[in-house]
Write an enzyme that holds these catalytic residues in place. Sequence first.
Site, mmCIF file in Angstrom:
data_model
loop_
_atom_site.group_PDB
_atom_site.id
_atom_site.type_symbol
_atom_site.label_atom_id
_atom_site.label_comp_id
_atom_site.label_asym_id
_atom_site.label_seq_id
_atom_site.Cartn_x
_atom_site.Cartn_y
_atom_site.Cartn_z
ATOM 1 N N LYS A 80 -72.408 -31.718 -21.666
ATOM 2 C CA LYS A 80 -71.438 -32.806 -21.767
ATOM 3 C C LYS A 80 -71.929 -33.745 -22.851
ATOM 4 C CE LYS A 80 -67.712 -34.223 -19.438
ATOM 5 N NZ LYS A 80 -66.664 -33.472 -18.754
ATOM 6 N N GLY A 184 -52.378 -39.884 -7.349
ATOM 7 C CA GLY A 184 -52.362 -39.759 -8.814
ATOM 8 C C GLY A 184 -51.465 -38.611 -9.250
ATOM 9 N N VAL A 185 -50.315 -38.974 -9.845
ATOM 10 C CA VAL A 185 -49.390 -37.929 -10.295
ATOM 11 C C VAL A 185 -49.245 -38.000 -11.818
ATOM 12 C CG1 VAL A 185 -48.122 -37.274 -8.223
ATOM 13 C CG2 VAL A 185 -47.563 -39.439 -9.335
ATOM 14 N N GLY A 186 -50.389 -37.814 -12.482
ATOM 15 C CA GLY A 186 -50.431 -37.761 -13.945
ATOM 16 C C GLY A 186 -50.286 -36.327 -14.410
ATOM 17 N N ASN A 187 -51.065 -35.956 -15.415
ATOM 18 C CA ASN A 187 -50.950 -34.614 -16.000
ATOM 19 C C ASN A 187 -51.074 -33.508 -14.962
ATOM 20 O OD1 ASN A 187 -50.522 -35.122 -18.736
ATOM 21 N ND2 ASN A 187 -52.664 -35.718 -18.971
ATOM 22 N N VAL A 188 -52.113 -33.590 -14.141
ATOM 23 C CA VAL A 188 -52.332 -32.537 -13.140
ATOM 24 C C VAL A 188 -51.486 -32.799 -11.889
ATOM 25 C CG1 VAL A 188 -54.038 -31.413 -11.663
ATOM 26 C CG2 VAL A 188 -54.678 -32.107 -13.973
ATOM 27 N N TYR A 190 -48.743 -34.422 -11.241
ATOM 28 C CA TYR A 190 -47.297 -34.211 -11.318
ATOM 29 C C TYR A 190 -46.976 -32.715 -11.297
ATOM 30 C CZ TYR A 190 -42.496 -34.108 -12.858
ATOM 31 O OH TYR A 190 -41.151 -33.855 -12.929
HETATM 32 P P1 NAD Z 1 -54.202 -38.384 -15.850
HETATM 33 O O1 NAD Z 1 -54.839 -39.583 -16.445
HETATM 34 O O2 NAD Z 1 -53.103 -37.696 -16.571
HETATM 35 O O3 NAD Z 1 -53.638 -38.708 -14.376
HETATM 36 C C1 NAD Z 1 -54.306 -39.531 -13.488
HETATM 37 C C2 NAD Z 1 -53.224 -40.359 -12.799
HETATM 38 O O4 NAD Z 1 -53.849 -41.117 -11.765
HETATM 39 C C3 NAD Z 1 -52.522 -41.331 -13.724
HETATM 40 O O5 NAD Z 1 -51.110 -41.201 -13.577
HETATM 41 C C4 NAD Z 1 -53.021 -42.698 -13.247
HETATM 42 O O6 NAD Z 1 -52.043 -43.710 -13.399
HETATM 43 C C5 NAD Z 1 -53.307 -42.422 -11.786
HETATM 44 N N1 NAD Z 1 -54.261 -43.340 -11.165
HETATM 45 C C6 NAD Z 1 -55.323 -43.989 -11.707
HETATM 46 N N2 NAD Z 1 -55.950 -44.717 -10.771
HETATM 47 C C7 NAD Z 1 -55.288 -44.498 -9.623
HETATM 48 C C8 NAD Z 1 -55.463 -44.955 -8.279
HETATM 49 N N3 NAD Z 1 -56.453 -45.801 -7.940
HETATM 50 N N4 NAD Z 1 -54.602 -44.523 -7.323
HETATM 51 C C9 NAD Z 1 -53.591 -43.677 -7.635
HETATM 52 N N5 NAD Z 1 -53.363 -43.231 -8.901
HETATM 53 C C10 NAD Z 1 -54.210 -43.632 -9.858
HETATM 54 O O7 NAD Z 1 -55.416 -37.370 -15.558
HETATM 55 P P2 NAD Z 1 -55.311 -35.823 -15.212
HETATM 56 O O8 NAD Z 1 -55.549 -35.031 -16.443
HETATM 57 O O9 NAD Z 1 -54.088 -35.588 -14.388
HETATM 58 O O10 NAD Z 1 -56.608 -35.636 -14.316
HETATM 59 C C11 NAD Z 1 -56.616 -36.092 -12.961
HETATM 60 C C12 NAD Z 1 -57.992 -35.858 -12.342
HETATM 61 O O11 NAD Z 1 -58.305 -34.470 -12.391
HETATM 62 C C13 NAD Z 1 -59.145 -36.559 -13.062
HETATM 63 O O12 NAD Z 1 -60.115 -36.913 -12.096
HETATM 64 C C14 NAD Z 1 -59.719 -35.490 -13.959
HETATM 65 O O13 NAD Z 1 -61.087 -35.713 -14.247
HETATM 66 C C15 NAD Z 1 -59.532 -34.266 -13.098
HETATM 67 N N6 NAD Z 1 -59.461 -33.008 -13.858
HETATM 68 C C16 NAD Z 1 -58.458 -32.804 -14.757
HETATM 69 C C17 NAD Z 1 -58.395 -31.604 -15.465
HETATM 70 C C18 NAD Z 1 -57.287 -31.341 -16.437
HETATM 71 O O14 NAD Z 1 -57.100 -30.158 -16.825
HETATM 72 N N7 NAD Z 1 -56.530 -32.331 -16.873
HETATM 73 C C19 NAD Z 1 -59.356 -30.614 -15.234
HETATM 74 C C20 NAD Z 1 -60.367 -30.842 -14.290
HETATM 75 C C21 NAD Z 1 -60.405 -32.043 -13.609
#
Ligand code: NAD
Length: 349
Positions: A80, A184-188, A190
Site C-alpha cells: 500500500k 452507505g449506498v455509494g459506488n458499491v 448502490y
Molecule cells: P463510496 O465513497 O462510493 O461510497 C461510500 C458511501 O458511504 C457514500 O455514499 C457516503 O456518502 C456514505 N457514507 C459515508 N459516511 C457514512 C456514514 N457514517 N453512514 C452512512 N453512509 C456514509 O465508496 P465505495 O467505493 O462504495 O466503497 C465503500 C466501502 O467499501 C469503503 O469502505 C471501501 O473501502 C470499501 N471497498 C470498496 C471497493 C470498491 O471496489 N469500490 C473495494 C473494496 C472495499
Amino acid sequence: MTVFDHPDFDRHEQVVFHHDPSSGLRALIAIHSTRLGPSLGGCRMFPYVDEAAALTDVLRLSRGMSFKAALAGLPQGGGKSVILGDPRRDKSPALLRAMGRGIERLGGAYVVAEDSGTNVADIEVMSGVTRHVSGLTDAQTRATGRTGDPSPATAYGTLVAIRTAVRFAFGRDDLEGVRVAIQGVGNVGYRLAALLHAEGARLWVADTHSPAVDRCVRAFGAVAVPVSAIHAQAVEVFAPCALGGVVNDHTLPQLQARVVAGAANNQLARPDHDSALQARGVLYAPDYVVNAGGIIDIHHQRTGYDAAAVRAHLDRIGDTLSDIFTTAAVRGRATGAVADALAEAVFRP
Ligand code: NAD
C-alpha cells in the site's frame, strides 16, 4: 516514531519513505509480503496529522492486502502507499509523477492502484513514469464498454457473501423477502442494493448523502433510515458499505441482525469484536474476504479480462466463506480469527 518496533510492523519486507522537494511529495510505500507475487495496493492521499499517523495507516493497510490477496486465491502480495497531503489542495501532475518514479524504483515489487484521494486519472499520470500500475481504463477495457472501476465486481462479491451467510445462518437458498440494512449506498452499496432487490430482498438504507438514499427509495422501494440507526434495524443482514470501525462497543449491543456481511474495509473497531460478535450469535463474514471482488477484478484487468472467468472467481468468495463458517462452527472459534489463520497458512507457510 519507530518502524521495526511499530505494533503494526508485522514483519513487513520493506517500508520506503519517499520525498521529492520540488513537487512537495512526502509519501510512504509499505510492502508487507511478496511471497505470492508482486505486492498490489492502492495509493491513498490524505492530510494525516503527522508522519506517525501515516505510517500506522500504511502498515495496517498493506498488511491487510496480504490477507485479502491470499484468500482471494491471487498470485500477489500485500502492499500500500500513502501520500501525505490534501488531495484537493496539494495534488499536482508533478507530485503524481514523483510518486510514480518512487514506485518505478522498487522494480515491480509494488504495483499501485487508486484508493481514496486518488483516481484512475492520477494513476494514468503515474503510468507516464512507471509500468507498475493497475486499474487503468485501457484500450481493452474500453472496447468491452467497461470503465476499470472495480465497484461492480466488489458489489457482486458482496452479494455472493450475503447469499452464503444467509444459507449458513438461516438454511435458506434464496434471498426472497430477506431483510438487509445497507450502511452507505455509494459506488458499491448502490450496486449491491440493485443486486439484492433483483433477488427479492427487502432493503433498509442510510447514507450521509441524502440523494444517494432517495435514489434507493425510488428505484428499489428501500426504507430510508437515519445514519445513526442503520446498524440497529430489525433485519436479517447488516451490510456495512461506507466506512471502517462500525462494529464497536456502542453499536454491537444494538445489532439485531444475525449476519454482518458488507464491503467496507476494517469493519471491526478492535480485533476482539470478532469474538464479541460470535458470543452474541452473530455470523460475521470477514470483511476482506467479502470485499475481495475489487482486487480480483483488478487482477483480471491486468492479466486479460474474460467476464466468465471473473464471475467464476468472484463466486469462489462463497466457497471460501463456507469453509470459514464451517471451520469456525466446528472449532467453536470466531470467523475473523479462522480467516486470518487460513490466510497466514497461504502467505506465511
Ligand atoms: P463510496 O465513497 O462510493 O461510497 C461510500 C458511501 O458511504 C457514500 O455514499 C457516503 O456518502 C456514505 N457514507 C459515508 N459516511 C457514512 C456514514 N457514517 N453512514 C452512512 N453512509 C456514509 O465508496 P465505495 O467505493 O462504495 O466503497 C465503500 C466501502 O467499501 C469503503 O469502505 C471501501 O473501502 C470499501 N471497498 C470498496 C471497493 C470498491 O471496489 N469500490 C473495494 C473494496 C472495499
